[in-house]
Motif scaffolding. Structure first.
Motif, short mmCIF file in Angstrom:
data_model
loop_
_atom_site.label_atom_id
_atom_site.label_comp_id
_atom_site.label_asym_id
_atom_site.label_seq_id
_atom_site.Cartn_x
_atom_site.Cartn_y
_atom_site.Cartn_z
N ALA A 122 0.88 -1.30 -0.02
CA ALA A 122 0.00 0.07 0.07
C ALA A 122 0.92 1.21 0.08
O ALA A 122 0.81 2.16 -0.80
CB ALA A 122 -0.95 0.13 1.34
N ASP A 136 -4.14 -3.56 4.49
CA ASP A 136 -4.35 -4.57 5.67
C ASP A 136 -4.59 -3.61 6.93
O ASP A 136 -5.25 -4.19 7.89
CB ASP A 136 -3.03 -5.37 6.03
CG ASP A 136 -3.09 -6.60 5.16
OD1 ASP A 136 -3.87 -6.54 4.25
OD2 ASP A 136 -2.34 -7.59 5.41
N GLN A 164 5.10 -11.15 -3.50
CA GLN A 164 5.18 -9.89 -2.95
C GLN A 164 6.42 -9.25 -2.81
O GLN A 164 6.66 -8.08 -2.95
CB GLN A 164 4.06 -10.06 -1.67
CG GLN A 164 3.98 -8.70 -0.81
CD GLN A 164 3.00 -8.69 -0.05
OE1 GLN A 164 2.01 -9.39 -0.07
NE2 GLN A 164 3.14 -7.96 1.18
N GLY A 184 -5.51 -9.89 -0.91
CA GLY A 184 -4.98 -8.92 -0.05
C GLY A 184 -4.09 -7.93 -0.65
O GLY A 184 -4.42 -6.72 -0.51
N LEU A 185 -3.17 -8.27 -1.47
CA LEU A 185 -2.26 -7.05 -2.01
C LEU A 185 -2.86 -6.47 -2.88
O LEU A 185 -2.90 -5.36 -2.94
CB LEU A 185 -1.18 -8.05 -2.58
CG LEU A 185 0.16 -7.33 -3.40
CD1 LEU A 185 1.29 -8.30 -3.21
CD2 LEU A 185 -0.44 -7.19 -4.58
N ASN A 186 -3.72 -7.15 -3.68
CA ASN A 186 -4.38 -6.30 -4.65
C ASN A 186 -5.48 -5.27 -4.16
O ASN A 186 -5.48 -4.27 -4.80
CB ASN A 186 -5.22 -7.44 -5.59
CG ASN A 186 -4.41 -8.38 -6.13
OD1 ASN A 186 -3.68 -8.07 -7.22
ND2 ASN A 186 -4.09 -9.72 -5.89
N GLU A 243 9.09 3.19 7.80
CA GLU A 243 9.00 1.80 7.88
C GLU A 243 9.72 1.38 9.21
O GLU A 243 10.68 1.78 9.49
CB GLU A 243 9.59 1.17 6.46
CG GLU A 243 9.66 -0.33 6.68
CD GLU A 243 8.43 -1.12 7.04
OE1 GLU A 243 7.39 -0.81 6.27
OE2 GLU A 243 8.52 -1.75 7.96
N ALA A 249 2.28 -12.94 -0.37
CA ALA A 249 1.39 -13.03 -1.29
C ALA A 249 1.97 -13.57 -2.62
O ALA A 249 3.26 -13.53 -2.81
CB ALA A 249 0.69 -11.84 -1.47
N THR A 284 6.68 5.38 16.48
CA THR A 284 5.70 5.93 15.37
C THR A 284 4.49 6.51 16.09
O THR A 284 3.66 5.71 16.86
CB THR A 284 5.17 5.14 14.36
OG1 THR A 284 6.34 4.65 13.57
CG2 THR A 284 4.45 5.84 13.25
P1 RFL Z 1 1.82 -4.68 4.95
O1 RFL Z 1 2.29 -5.62 3.87
O2 RFL Z 1 1.57 -5.41 6.22
O3 RFL Z 1 2.78 -3.47 5.18
C1 RFL Z 1 2.49 -2.79 6.25
C2 RFL Z 1 4.06 -2.12 6.59
O4 RFL Z 1 4.06 -1.12 7.75
C3 RFL Z 1 5.03 -1.40 8.56
N1 RFL Z 1 4.71 -0.85 9.80
C4 RFL Z 1 5.15 0.35 10.49
N2 RFL Z 1 5.79 1.14 9.63
C5 RFL Z 1 6.30 2.44 10.72
N3 RFL Z 1 5.73 2.27 11.80
C6 RFL Z 1 5.00 1.60 12.39
N4 RFL Z 1 4.52 1.89 13.65
C7 RFL Z 1 4.60 0.47 11.67
N5 RFL Z 1 3.69 -0.61 12.03
C8 RFL Z 1 3.94 -1.46 10.73
C9 RFL Z 1 5.05 -3.07 8.62
O5 RFL Z 1 6.53 -3.39 9.08
C10 RFL Z 1 4.86 -3.21 7.08
O6 RFL Z 1 6.08 -3.21 6.51
O7 RFL Z 1 0.31 -4.04 4.38
P2 RFL Z 1 0.01 -3.53 3.02
O8 RFL Z 1 0.75 -2.57 2.32
O9 RFL Z 1 -1.46 -3.16 3.35
O10 RFL Z 1 -0.18 -4.86 2.17
C11 RFL Z 1 -1.22 -5.80 2.58
C12 RFL Z 1 -0.51 -7.39 1.82
O11 RFL Z 1 0.85 -7.55 2.39
C13 RFL Z 1 -1.29 -8.41 2.37
O12 RFL Z 1 -2.87 -8.33 2.11
C14 RFL Z 1 -0.90 -9.76 1.23
O13 RFL Z 1 0.18 -10.31 1.71
C15 RFL Z 1 -2.15 -10.61 1.46
N6 RFL Z 1 -1.76 -12.00 1.01
C16 RFL Z 1 -2.16 -12.27 -0.41
N7 RFL Z 1 -2.68 -11.18 -1.04
C17 RFL Z 1 -3.08 -11.17 -2.41
O14 RFL Z 1 -3.30 -10.11 -3.06
N8 RFL Z 1 -2.63 -12.32 -3.31
C18 RFL Z 1 -2.08 -13.46 -2.50
O15 RFL Z 1 -1.81 -14.58 -3.30
C19 RFL Z 1 -1.74 -13.40 -1.12
N9 RFL Z 1 -1.21 -14.54 -0.68
C20 RFL Z 1 -1.28 -13.31 1.58
C21 RFL Z 1 -0.93 -14.44 0.98
C22 RFL Z 1 -0.79 -12.96 2.68
C23 RFL Z 1 -0.35 -14.07 3.38
N10 RFL Z 1 0.01 -13.95 4.88
C24 RFL Z 1 1.45 -14.51 5.39
C25 RFL Z 1 -0.65 -13.44 5.66
C26 RFL Z 1 -0.50 -15.40 1.31
C27 RFL Z 1 0.03 -15.44 2.74
C28 RFL Z 1 0.34 -16.80 3.52
#
Ligand code: RFL
Ligand code: PHB
Length: 393
Positions: free
Chosen positions: A13, A288, A102, A300-302, A32, A45, A127
């Motif tokens: 995001a 997220d 991802q 989720g990522l999308n 970050e 993802a 933060t």
């Molecule tokens: P992220 O990736 O969690 O990034 C948030 C970032 O914020 C940081 N942060 C801070 N930074 C500064 N100060 C603070 N106080 C902070 N607190 C946190 C964190 O360190 C982090 O780097 O959220 P974002 O950007 O919203 O992205 C969301 C996606 O990462 C997530 O929805 C996906 O990974 C979900 N997901 C999948 N999504 C898909 O679209 N296609 C997939 O095939 C898919 N497969 C998956 C997945 C998630 C999985 N897990 C592990 C939950 C498969 C798995 C197994």
């Protein structure tokens, strides 16, 4: 420090937003909490929707994805030892998804941002967000976690800090409603050094329940099986994992799963979660931080990228034309797409997992749902449209 948009979080995001804003000429700074290495190495993802692939290309970030990503024009559903191919491309006027992990996307986004002179401050601590209900909100943080207190003065604060970050909590509890569903199963995910066993992703509900066969590269494969979310990974020897994968992915036609050394394994819980609204004063939450889907729909990522695309257009209207309607509508606009992704992810999850808390009646309904995708083009098309990414409305 002064910038137009202060972004918390260098996940999908935050990083996509920074690129979109850069293209619009809007200034931003990302902080970050993790190190660059940790962000670039965390395995999550795998699947990018059609329009996210196009966006990567438009942003000039698609080169490695086009080279190393795996373009898929369908997925395989499996139950009762039978496989059924869902022709995603045929059912969606030629759209495809790409399996490109991802952390590879994040590497490309981080390298792209730094090469454009953009700022990402990794490894921050402490933060804190304040003055959200004024026109001069601020983010406080400490460099390297323990350095002197620094402040980002900005026009807008974007909480792209994931599910456990502080941004959502900065919306007063009385002003937000949270909707949640926790599933009684989790996913055990592995990475194995093995060649591909099948040409596309297989989602199966067979034997003790769900398994997913995915890929990372020609010689590294990603696989998941449903398990007890409270289970200890130490209870899962490699032999036990392979035994379950063979049982859940096996067919009657002589196909076999190729094993390899397992070099990474872990268990994650599955939940659905939505926070409404996704805005409070000058704070906008995205990805997220605002919503979670179980990974079965690969959304989720999308969804995180969809939020920040909406947000970038709204910020553009505000800065270029002094028009705030799109910012005011940000939450409502995003939530229309969010709830459809929640629905699809819940549908895929309930249909494909064995849930011991359900009655035999409900379990049979899920197999009827699967058979409907096999026999009804309307049902298959609905699945395909959702999987490849719904149009923006
Ligand atoms: P992220 O990736 O969690 O990034 C948030 C970032 O914020 C940081 N942060 C801070 N930074 C500064 N100060 C603070 N106080 C902070 N607190 C946190 C964190 O360190 C982090 O780097 O959220 P974002 O950007 O919203 O992205 C969301 C996606 O990462 C997530 O929805 C996906 O990974 C979900 N997901 C999948 N999504 C898909 O679209 N296609 C997939 O095939 C898919 N497969 C998956 C997945 C998630 C999985 N897990 C592990 C939950 C498969 C798995 C197994
Ligand atoms: C993955 O490859 O990690 C993956 C693929 C499809 C999903 C979830 C995860 O639905």
């Amino acid at each position: 420090m002064r910038t137009q948009v202060g972004i918390i979080g260098a996940g999908p995001a935050g990083l996509f937003l920074a690129h979109l804003l850069q293209r619009l000429g809007i200034g931003c700074v990302i902080i970050e909490s993790r190190s660059r290495q940790s962000v670039e190495e965390t395995v999550r993802a795998g699947v990018l929707e059609h329009w996210v692939v196009e966006l990567m290309k438009d942003l000039g970030l698609g080169e490695r994805m086009l080279r190393e990503g795996h373009f898929h024009d369908g997925i395989t559903l499996q139950w009762n030892n039978q496989r059924h191919h869902v022709d995603i491309t045929g059912l969606t006027n030629g759209k495809r998804v790409v399996v490109y992990p991802q952390h590879e996307v994040l590497k490309d986004l981080i390298a792209g941002r730094l090469s454009q002179g953009g700022e990402i401050i990794f490894g921050v601590g402490g933060t804190a967000i304040r003055d959200l209900d004024t026109d001069h909100p601020a983010i406080d943080f400490r460099r390297d976690g323990t350095g002197a207190l620094e402040t980002i003065q900005c026009d807008y604060v974007i909480g792209a800090d994931g599910f456990h970050g502080p941004a959502r909590q900065a919306i007063p509890a009385a002003q937000r409603t949270e909707y949640q569903k926790i599933y009684p199963f989790g996913w055990l995910g592995i990475l194995t050094k093995a060649p591909r066993s099948w040409h596309e992703l297989i989602y199966t509900n067979q034997g003790d329940g769900f398994a997913l066969l995915s890929t990372r590269s020609p010689d590294v494969q990603r696989m998941y099986i449903q398990c007890d979310p409270a289970d200890d990974i130490a209870n899962w020897s490699d032999a036990r994992i392979w035994e379950q994968l063979h049982a859940r992915l096996g067919t009657d036609d002589g196909w076999s799963l190729t094993e390899g050394p397992i070099f990474q394994k872990g268990i994650i819980p599955l939940r659905s979660f939505v926070c409404e609204p996704m805005q409070y004063g000058r704070l906008f939450i995205a990805g997220d931080a605002a919503h979670i889907v179980p990974p079965t729909g690969a959304k989720g990522l999308n969804l995180a990228v969809a939020d920040v695309l909406v947000l970038s257009r709204a910020l553009d209207a505000q800065y270029k034309h002094n028009r705030g309607e799109l910012l005011n509508e940000y939450s409502a606009t995003c939530l229309r797409r969010v709830w459809k992704a929640e629905r699809f992810s819940w549908y895929m999850t309930t249909m494909l997992h064995r849930n011991e808390l359900e009655t035999g009646f409900e379990q049979r309904i899920h197999f009827a749902d699967l058979d409907l995708v096999r026999t009804s083009e309307a049902s298959a098309r609905s699945l395909a449209e959702n999987y490849v990414g719904l149009r923006f409305d």
